[in-house]
Design a protein around this motif. Structure first.
Motif, PDB file in Angstrom:
ATOM      1  N   PHE A   1      28.664  49.307  42.051  1.00 38.13           N
ATOM      2  CA  PHE A   1      29.108  50.647  42.428  1.00 38.13           C
ATOM      3  C   PHE A   1      30.467  50.947  41.807  1.00 38.13           C
ATOM      4  CE2 PHE A   1      26.074  50.476  46.105  1.00 38.13           C
ATOM      5  CZ  PHE A   1      25.398  51.656  45.797  1.00 38.13           C
ATOM      6  N   SER A   2      31.340  49.946  41.740  1.00 33.82           N
ATOM      7  CA  SER A   2      32.660  50.139  41.149  1.00 33.82           C
ATOM      8  C   SER A   2      32.550  50.473  39.665  1.00 33.82           C
ATOM      9  CB  SER A   2      33.505  48.877  41.355  1.00 33.82           C
ATOM     10  OG  SER A   2      34.758  48.993  40.730  1.00 33.82           O
ATOM     11  N   ARG A   3      31.634  49.815  38.969  1.00 33.87           N
ATOM     12  CA  ARG A   3      31.453  50.072  37.541  1.00 33.87           C
ATOM     13  C   ARG A   3      30.871  51.453  37.289  1.00 33.87           C
ATOM     14  NH1 ARG A   3      28.666  44.503  35.244  1.00 33.87           N
ATOM     15  NH2 ARG A   3      30.476  43.125  35.423  1.00 33.87           N
TER      16      ARG A   3
ATOM     17  N   ARG B   1      41.560  44.603  38.144  1.00 35.14           N
ATOM     18  CA  ARG B   1      41.412  45.774  37.282  1.00 35.14           C
ATOM     19  C   ARG B   1      42.160  46.981  37.837  1.00 35.14           C
ATOM     20  NH1 ARG B   1      36.370  45.795  37.192  1.00 35.14           N
ATOM     21  NH2 ARG B   1      35.874  47.500  38.614  1.00 35.14           N
ATOM     22  N   LEU B   2      42.179  47.114  39.172  1.00 31.90           N
ATOM     23  CA  LEU B   2      42.813  48.270  39.796  1.00 31.90           C
ATOM     24  C   LEU B   2      44.312  48.108  39.994  1.00 31.90           C
ATOM     25  CD1 LEU B   2      40.166  49.152  42.535  1.00 31.90           C
ATOM     26  CD2 LEU B   2      40.646  50.424  40.436  1.00 31.90           C
ATOM     27  N   TYR B   3      44.735  46.892  40.380  1.00 27.99           N
ATOM     28  CA  TYR B   3      46.117  46.722  40.824  1.00 27.99           C
ATOM     29  C   TYR B   3      46.901  45.658  40.062  1.00 27.99           C
ATOM     30  CZ  TYR B   3      44.024  49.232  44.717  1.00 27.99           C
ATOM     31  OH  TYR B   3      43.349  50.152  45.476  1.00 27.99           O
TER      32      TYR B   3
ATOM     33  N   ARG C   1      47.027  41.624  37.889  1.00 25.74           N
ATOM     34  CA  ARG C   1      46.697  40.217  38.087  1.00 25.74           C
ATOM     35  C   ARG C   1      47.408  39.604  39.295  1.00 25.74           C
ATOM     36  NH1 ARG C   1      44.299  36.646  34.691  1.00 25.74           N
ATOM     37  NH2 ARG C   1      44.338  38.224  33.056  1.00 25.74           N
ATOM     38  N   MET C   2      48.678  39.963  39.500  1.00 20.73           N
ATOM     39  CA  MET C   2      49.415  39.365  40.603  1.00 20.73           C
ATOM     40  C   MET C   2      48.795  39.731  41.947  1.00 20.73           C
ATOM     41  SD  MET C   2      53.479  39.574  41.550  1.00 20.73           S
ATOM     42  CE  MET C   2      53.900  38.662  40.058  1.00 20.73           C
ATOM     43  N   LEU C   3      48.477  41.000  42.148  1.00 22.07           N
ATOM     44  CA  LEU C   3      47.853  41.407  43.398  1.00 22.07           C
ATOM     45  C   LEU C   3      46.446  40.818  43.520  1.00 22.07           C
ATOM     46  CD1 LEU C   3      48.963  45.112  43.958  1.00 22.07           C
ATOM     47  CD2 LEU C   3      49.653  43.071  45.195  1.00 22.07           C
ATOM     48  N   GLY C   4      45.811  40.579  42.385  1.00 22.67           N
ATOM     49  CA  GLY C   4      44.515  39.913  42.426  1.00 22.67           C
ATOM     50  C   GLY C   4      44.619  38.528  43.048  1.00 22.67           C
ATOM     51  N   TRP C   5      45.692  37.805  42.726  1.00 23.79           N
ATOM     52  CA  TRP C   5      45.872  36.473  43.295  1.00 23.79           C
ATOM     53  C   TRP C   5      46.369  36.527  44.732  1.00 23.79           C
ATOM     54  CZ3 TRP C   5      43.619  32.306  41.899  1.00 23.79           C
ATOM     55  CH2 TRP C   5      43.187  32.162  40.570  1.00 23.79           C
ATOM     56  N   PHE C   6      47.142  37.549  45.076  1.00 23.77           N
ATOM     57  CA  PHE C   6      47.492  37.742  46.487  1.00 23.77           C
ATOM     58  C   PHE C   6      46.228  38.015  47.309  1.00 23.77           C
ATOM     59  CE2 PHE C   6      51.979  38.567  45.196  1.00 23.77           C
ATOM     60  CZ  PHE C   6      52.588  37.715  46.121  1.00 23.77           C
ATOM     61  N   PHE C   7      45.313  38.740  46.711  1.00 23.52           N
ATOM     62  CA  PHE C   7      44.028  39.007  47.362  1.00 23.52           C
ATOM     63  C   PHE C   7      43.282  37.699  47.613  1.00 23.52           C
ATOM     64  CE2 PHE C   7      39.429  39.691  46.604  1.00 23.52           C
ATOM     65  CZ  PHE C   7      39.130  40.450  47.728  1.00 23.52           C
ATOM     66  N   VAL C   8      43.251  36.809  46.630  1.00 21.66           N
ATOM     67  CA  VAL C   8      42.587  35.514  46.789  1.00 21.66           C
ATOM     68  C   VAL C   8      43.261  34.710  47.903  1.00 21.66           C
ATOM     69  CG1 VAL C   8      42.101  33.306  45.670  1.00 21.66           C
ATOM     70  CG2 VAL C   8      41.758  35.455  44.420  1.00 21.66           C
TER      71      VAL C   8
ATOM     72  N   GLU D   1      36.220  40.434  29.237  1.00 24.20           N
ATOM     73  CA  GLU D   1      36.675  41.672  28.644  1.00 24.20           C
ATOM     74  C   GLU D   1      36.076  42.880  29.333  1.00 24.20           C
ATOM     75  OE1 GLU D   1      35.551  41.097  24.619  1.00 24.20           O
ATOM     76  OE2 GLU D   1      37.520  40.361  24.033  1.00 24.20           O
ATOM     77  N   CYS D   2      34.951  42.664  30.035  1.00 25.95           N
ATOM     78  CA  CYS D   2      34.296  43.776  30.730  1.00 25.95           C
ATOM     79  C   CYS D   2      34.846  43.985  32.113  1.00 25.95           C
ATOM     80  CB  CYS D   2      32.776  43.503  30.829  1.00 25.95           C
ATOM     81  SG  CYS D   2      31.959  43.520  29.225  1.00 25.95           S
TER      82      CYS D   2
END
Length: 251
Positions: free
Chosen positions: A65-67, A139-141, A143-150, A247-248
């Protein structure tokens, strides 16, 4: 989109096939144990594996859905919430090792191998689903916030696994027993020191999950065999010249 096309897209086909193979192997071994011993004790592993598949299914739908939409509507939010609610079921199977602590018996090593394979399969199902959701956040926020999310999900895993193993709740209780669940969570959060074993387990299991995710994530950054061939140029594109999954939109 047809279910087969949805599950076996080019960028997810290999891990999906591997996870299906491992799940079928687990089911076959459970069946073999039943035929060998005449005991149906470990059939619960099949249900736990089914629950471990649900967050991956929700993550695949959410990323699709995001894509397609390019923005996050109520369908993405609902799928993300369902993914989050069911996600602790994926690594939870590791706690089923408690069934081996009663005593040393004739089939101990058989059961240890069976439980470890099921636990590893469940954990990897969770890793792939978290990898996909981490990609959306990155993709939205960034790399750093991606790891905070994890890290936040790892804390949820520790807490959710504690709810399941020590308090005997499951993901369905969000719908079937919301008041009882909320009261128990509130009491535990208000005084976590009342159950030091549960608190320490939640913390250690969260760290275990986060460290394991970091290591598996690092493995996804290795070059593919065709990129290591003599004379091959360092590129993330495949042999067909198409961009890789990273890359996608991968993390």
């Amino acid at each position: 989109m047809k279910i087969a096309e949805f599950l076996f897209r080019r960028d997810t086909r290999a891990p999906m096939l591997a996870l299906m193979f491992s799940s079928l192997a687990c089911a076959a071994l459970v069946g073999g144990r039943i035929a060998w011993t005449g005991n149906v004790r470990y059939t619960f592993l099949l249900w736990n594996l089914f629950l471990a598949w649900l967050p991956l299914f929700f993550a695949l739908l959410a990323t699709e859905f995001s894509r397609r939409a390019g923005r996050h509507d109520w369908r993405f939010a609902a799928l993300a919430a369902a993914w989050l609610a069911f996600f602790p079921n994926a690594p939870y199977i590791f706690t089923d090792l408690i069934h081996l602590t009663r005593d040393f018996y004739r089939f101990f090593w058989v059961d240890l191998s069976l439980l470890l394979l099921c636990a590893l399969t469940g954990f990897l199902l969770g890793f792939v689903s978290l990898y996909l959701m981490q990609a959306v956040v990155t993709r939205l926020y960034g790399r750093m916030l991606g790891w905070f999310f994890v890290a936040g999900v790892a804390a949820l895993v520790g807490f959710g696994t504690t709810l399941g193993r020590f308090m005997r709740f499951n993901s369905w209780d969000v719908l079937t027993r919301p008041l009882t669940l909320s009261k128990s969570i509130g009491a535990w959060v208000a005084n976590p020191a009342s159950d030091p074993s549960g608190l320490s387990f939640a913390m250690f299991f969260a760290v275990f999950f986060f460290v394991a995710h970091v290591m598996l994530y690092a493995l996804t950054q290795l070059p593919r065999p065709d990129q290591l061939a003599p004379g091959a140029k360092p590129t993330s594109a495949g042999k067909d010249g198409k961009p890789s999954a990273k890359e996608c939109g991968g993390p």
